[in-house]
Write a protein that holds these residues in place. Sequence first.
Motif, PDB file in Angstrom:
ATOM      1  N   PHE A 269       0.785  -1.208   0.150  1.00 35.98           N
ATOM      2  CA  PHE A 269      -0.074   0.032   0.142  1.00 35.98           C
ATOM      3  C   PHE A 269       0.825   1.210  -0.088  1.00 35.98           C
ATOM      4  CE2 PHE A 269      -3.138  -3.304   1.690  1.00 35.98           C
ATOM      5  CZ  PHE A 269      -3.940  -2.804   0.855  1.00 35.98           C
ATOM      6  N   HIS A 270       2.298   0.978  -0.086  1.00 38.05           N
ATOM      7  CA  HIS A 270       2.933   2.485   0.293  1.00 38.05           C
ATOM      8  C   HIS A 270       2.798   3.484  -0.691  1.00 38.05           C
ATOM      9  CE1 HIS A 270       5.837   0.830  -2.734  1.00 38.05           C
ATOM     10  NE2 HIS A 270       6.547   2.017  -2.766  1.00 38.05           N
ATOM     11  N   ASP A 271       2.424   3.247  -2.153  1.00 35.25           N
ATOM     12  CA  ASP A 271       2.293   4.163  -3.092  1.00 35.25           C
ATOM     13  C   ASP A 271       0.867   4.070  -3.600  1.00 35.25           C
ATOM     14  OD1 ASP A 271       4.848   5.107  -3.109  1.00 35.25           O
ATOM     15  OD2 ASP A 271       5.368   3.994  -4.803  1.00 35.25           O
ATOM     16  N   SER A 272      -0.248   3.450  -2.788  1.00 32.68           N
ATOM     17  CA  SER A 272      -1.398   3.313  -3.195  1.00 32.68           C
ATOM     18  C   SER A 272      -2.281   4.780  -3.428  1.00 32.68           C
ATOM     19  CB  SER A 272      -2.278   2.487  -2.095  1.00 32.68           C
ATOM     20  OG  SER A 272      -2.240   3.101  -0.829  1.00 32.68           O
ATOM     21  N   GLY A 273      -1.734   5.855  -2.868  1.00 31.50           N
ATOM     22  CA  GLY A 273      -2.171   7.092  -2.756  1.00 31.50           C
ATOM     23  C   GLY A 273      -1.701   8.005  -3.932  1.00 31.50           C
ATOM     24  N   LYS A 274      -0.697   7.374  -4.714  1.00 32.27           N
ATOM     25  CA  LYS A 274      -0.065   8.419  -5.787  1.00 32.27           C
ATOM     26  C   LYS A 274      -1.150   8.718  -6.981  1.00 32.27           C
ATOM     27  CE  LYS A 274       4.919   7.306  -5.925  1.00 32.27           C
ATOM     28  NZ  LYS A 274       5.972   6.876  -6.696  1.00 32.27           N
ATOM     29  N   PRO A 275      -2.142   7.795  -7.182  1.00 31.63           N
ATOM     30  CA  PRO A 275      -3.007   8.272  -8.403  1.00 31.63           C
ATOM     31  C   PRO A 275      -4.041   9.281  -7.838  1.00 31.63           C
ATOM     32  CG  PRO A 275      -2.860   6.127  -8.260  1.00 31.63           C
ATOM     33  CD  PRO A 275      -2.042   6.312  -7.104  1.00 31.63           C
ATOM     34  N   ARG A 276      -4.035   9.602  -6.529  1.00 29.54           N
ATOM     35  CA  ARG A 276      -5.045  10.314  -6.020  1.00 29.54           C
ATOM     36  C   ARG A 276      -4.083  11.828  -5.796  1.00 29.54           C
ATOM     37  NH1 ARG A 276      -8.483   7.727  -1.148  1.00 29.54           N
ATOM     38  NH2 ARG A 276      -9.137   5.982  -2.175  1.00 29.54           N
ATOM     39  N   CYS A 277      -3.032  11.711  -5.678  1.00 29.25           N
ATOM     40  CA  CYS A 277      -1.994  12.877  -5.301  1.00 29.25           C
ATOM     41  C   CYS A 277      -1.396  13.328  -6.734  1.00 29.25           C
ATOM     42  CB  CYS A 277      -0.905  12.511  -4.443  1.00 29.25           C
ATOM     43  SG  CYS A 277      -1.714  12.197  -2.815  1.00 29.25           S
ATOM     44  N   PHE A 278      -1.616  12.699  -7.974  1.00 26.59           N
ATOM     45  CA  PHE A 278      -0.708  13.090  -8.956  1.00 26.59           C
ATOM     46  C   PHE A 278      -0.932  14.505  -9.475  1.00 26.59           C
ATOM     47  CE2 PHE A 278      -0.383  12.734 -13.767  1.00 26.59           C
ATOM     48  CZ  PHE A 278       1.096  12.602 -13.892  1.00 26.59           C
ATOM     49  N   THR A 279       0.151  15.136  -9.833  1.00 26.12           N
ATOM     50  CA  THR A 279       0.365  16.393 -10.399  1.00 26.12           C
ATOM     51  C   THR A 279       1.227  16.377 -11.613  1.00 26.12           C
ATOM     52  OG1 THR A 279       1.824  17.274  -9.033  1.00 26.12           O
ATOM     53  CG2 THR A 279      -0.627  17.704  -8.391  1.00 26.12           C
ATOM     54  N   ILE A 280       1.462  17.150 -12.551  1.00 29.89           N
ATOM     55  CA  ILE A 280       2.243  17.299 -13.450  1.00 29.89           C
ATOM     56  C   ILE A 280       2.612  18.456 -13.757  1.00 29.89           C
ATOM     57  CG2 ILE A 280       0.808  17.245 -15.496  1.00 29.89           C
ATOM     58  CD1 ILE A 280       2.685  15.000 -16.730  1.00 29.89           C
ATOM     59  N   ASP A 281       4.034  18.826 -13.652  1.00 26.72           N
ATOM     60  CA  ASP A 281       4.396  20.356 -14.012  1.00 26.72           C
ATOM     61  C   ASP A 281       4.602  20.813 -15.306  1.00 26.72           C
ATOM     62  OD1 ASP A 281       6.755  19.463 -14.824  1.00 26.72           O
ATOM     63  OD2 ASP A 281       7.853  19.404 -12.970  1.00 26.72           O
ATOM     64  N   LYS A 282       5.052  22.117 -15.494  1.00 35.34           N
ATOM     65  CA  LYS A 282       5.019  22.519 -16.857  1.00 35.34           C
ATOM     66  C   LYS A 282       5.915  21.833 -17.806  1.00 35.34           C
ATOM     67  CE  LYS A 282       8.327  26.192 -15.459  1.00 35.34           C
ATOM     68  NZ  LYS A 282       9.407  25.582 -16.154  1.00 35.34           N
ATOM     69  N   ASP A 283       6.843  21.080 -17.173  1.00 37.42           N
ATOM     70  CA  ASP A 283       7.965  20.396 -18.053  1.00 37.42           C
ATOM     71  C   ASP A 283       7.541  18.801 -18.289  1.00 37.42           C
ATOM     72  OD1 ASP A 283       9.884  22.338 -18.168  1.00 37.42           O
ATOM     73  OD2 ASP A 283      10.335  22.049 -16.037  1.00 37.42           O
ATOM     74  N   GLY A 284       6.281  18.602 -17.959  1.00 36.57           N
ATOM     75  CA  GLY A 284       5.829  17.152 -18.185  1.00 36.57           C
ATOM     76  C   GLY A 284       6.267  16.141 -17.182  1.00 36.57           C
ATOM     77  N   VAL A 285       7.008  16.644 -15.867  1.00 39.47           N
ATOM     78  CA  VAL A 285       7.323  15.818 -14.988  1.00 39.47           C
ATOM     79  C   VAL A 285       6.158  15.489 -13.832  1.00 39.47           C
ATOM     80  CG1 VAL A 285       8.888  15.248 -12.995  1.00 39.47           C
ATOM     81  CG2 VAL A 285       9.590  16.555 -15.199  1.00 39.47           C
ATOM     82  N   GLY A 286       6.017  14.162 -13.441  1.00 37.20           N
ATOM     83  CA  GLY A 286       4.921  13.920 -12.469  1.00 37.20           C
ATOM     84  C   GLY A 286       5.415  14.038 -11.173  1.00 37.20           C
ATOM     85  N   HIS A 287       4.607  14.433 -10.182  1.00 38.44           N
ATOM     86  CA  HIS A 287       4.744  14.610  -8.711  1.00 38.44           C
ATOM     87  C   HIS A 287       3.642  13.908  -8.012  1.00 38.44           C
ATOM     88  CE1 HIS A 287       8.325  17.261  -9.926  1.00 38.44           C
ATOM     89  NE2 HIS A 287       7.479  18.096 -10.585  1.00 38.44           N
ATOM     90  N   PHE A 288       4.058  13.507  -7.024  1.00 37.43           N
ATOM     91  CA  PHE A 288       3.118  13.059  -6.015  1.00 37.43           C
ATOM     92  C   PHE A 288       3.203  13.160  -4.451  1.00 37.43           C
ATOM     93  CE2 PHE A 288       4.544  10.013  -9.277  1.00 37.43           C
ATOM     94  CZ  PHE A 288       3.302   9.728  -9.660  1.00 37.43           C
ATOM     95  N   TYR A 289       2.956  14.728  -4.323  1.00 36.52           N
ATOM     96  CA  TYR A 289       3.148  15.347  -3.083  1.00 36.52           C
ATOM     97  C   TYR A 289       2.257  15.125  -2.074  1.00 36.52           C
ATOM     98  CZ  TYR A 289       6.161  18.533  -5.891  1.00 36.52           C
ATOM     99  OH  TYR A 289       7.070  18.965  -6.752  1.00 36.52           O
ATOM    100  N   GLY A 290       2.552  14.471  -0.699  1.00 37.02           N
ATOM    101  CA  GLY A 290       2.083  13.995  -0.031  1.00 37.02           C
ATOM    102  C   GLY A 290       1.266  12.521  -0.012  1.00 37.02           C
ATOM    103  N   HIS A 291       1.885  11.784  -0.861  1.00 40.54           N
ATOM    104  CA  HIS A 291       1.102  10.582  -1.167  1.00 40.54           C
ATOM    105  C   HIS A 291       1.442   9.691  -0.355  1.00 40.54           C
ATOM    106  CE1 HIS A 291       5.384   9.085  -2.240  1.00 40.54           C
ATOM    107  NE2 HIS A 291       4.572   7.946  -2.141  1.00 40.54           N
ATOM    108  N   GLU A 292       2.328   9.858   0.692  1.00 40.96           N
ATOM    109  CA  GLU A 292       2.444   8.795   1.944  1.00 40.96           C
ATOM    110  C   GLU A 292       1.615   8.825   2.891  1.00 40.96           C
ATOM    111  OE1 GLU A 292       5.204  12.589   3.006  1.00 40.96           O
ATOM    112  OE2 GLU A 292       4.267  11.338   1.117  1.00 40.96           O
ATOM    113  N   LYS A 293       0.744   9.955   2.977  1.00 32.52           N
ATOM    114  CA  LYS A 293      -0.286  10.379   3.857  1.00 32.52           C
ATOM    115  C   LYS A 293      -1.475   9.678   3.360  1.00 32.52           C
ATOM    116  CE  LYS A 293       2.236  12.292   7.050  1.00 32.52           C
ATOM    117  NZ  LYS A 293       2.760  11.730   8.206  1.00 32.52           N
ATOM    118  N   GLU A 294      -1.804   9.954   1.996  1.00 32.35           N
ATOM    119  CA  GLU A 294      -3.032   9.522   1.499  1.00 32.35           C
ATOM    120  C   GLU A 294      -2.872   8.071   1.343  1.00 32.35           C
ATOM    121  OE1 GLU A 294      -6.438   9.629  -0.307  1.00 32.35           O
ATOM    122  OE2 GLU A 294      -5.569  11.408   0.385  1.00 32.35           O
TER     123      GLU A 294
END
Length: 450
Positions: A269-294
């Motif tokens: 479950f350690h990355d199970s929150g990633k889909p809910r926290c997914f953002t993508i920046d102007k350079d097309g790089v994906g981020h998952f800020y706070g996914h550990e809590k989710e």
Amino acid sequence: MRIEMPKGARFIIGRILQEGYDAYLVGGSIRDVLLGKNPKDYDIATSATPESIIGMFEKTVPIGIKHGTVEVVTDDGCFDVTTFRSEEGYINKRYPENVRFIEDLIEDLRRRDITINALAYNDEKGLIDPFGGFNDLNHRLIRAVGHPVERFKEDALRILRAVRLATTLDFNIEESTLLGIIEEMDGLVYISVERIREEISNILMSENPGRGMRMLFELGLIKYVLPELLPLASFNQFNRYHDKDVLGHTLEVLDRCPRNLHVRLAALFHDSGKPRCFTIDKDGVGHFYGHEKESASIARDVLQRLKYDNRTIHLVDKLISLHMVPSEMKNEVKLKKFAVNMGIANIPLFLGLKKADHGGKPDIGGIHASKLIEFEKRLNEILERNDPLELKDLAVNGDDLKSIGIKDGRLIGKLLGILLENVLETPGLNTRERLLEIAAREAENDNRGN
């Protein structure tokens, strides 16, 4: 072929045969012996009725008399002895409505789930294998007894057992059995969460947990047992630090984890929150800020739904919540606070998850590995020094503060916190005399401030 069994099992079978009945070792114990494994238990099947079994042996326990099972107590342990039976009219894809005691071993074996579990043996008649289980063992196949659809229609839990056996034994599932699983998977809605939990735990504790979980995804079973994990499938991370989608990374981490249920549940479950926290920046790089809590929140909900015990839920929550703690942390006070937050006894579990997580990512030049080695070294140095880390480690307590005239409970709590901060920074201050000096000074400053 002679199959070794405990003295107690051989004694029971011999006694039943002397009384004129049939009796055999049956099921998984034979399978395990033939595979060179140590069976967890040994089950015996017989043509004798439960009442006859109770009359034959000095110590018995009628643990499942309705279904023909009596536990026989011997000097060599306890063994379940079950009368041959047939089952009809299954309720809710699980429980037989009618159980009928019979005298035919083959008919008893016919009702079993998988051919490698439909084996029987005694020393007089040798191995009884009416459904080709021995051949399937040699070919490392999981095959349903008889028609797969009928077997899974009778009891949908057999679907998860087939996956679990394929996982724990590292076998393949035979084609018609796979098709039967797919056709009858809807029956899993009738299976209790406790049974699902047991099968999931067994898969996770196998030597191939990633393979078992992937089978649940590929066969479409995941939506019935762990639907919360469905969003992980094929979720692209768009990040150079990840060369796999979220599910692929999760399964690799799972396979790298130590064989501990808490760690493996946390890995699942350690990355199970990633889909809910997914953002993508102007350079097309994906981020998952706070996914550990989710992710920790998702894990808590799932483990509660599956009725895991509170200790497991709490520890898995903690492992997931803290798995993003940076390996670069060097400040000793922060390291000490982290160790207390994680729980000293749980540090090895945390490191096991942390190493598995980093091992599941690209590590150019071994940078992640070297940072983790240093992180573990710093933690171990602190723990080996036996530094005071918690309030209970202080050389003073609330009563000591009261003895120097500090009566306000709120202030006592505040002062103990201040003393701990001082000791975390400078362990040498942890003497009664020094701490009372600091407490008196801080109390005076507090009074001035008021």
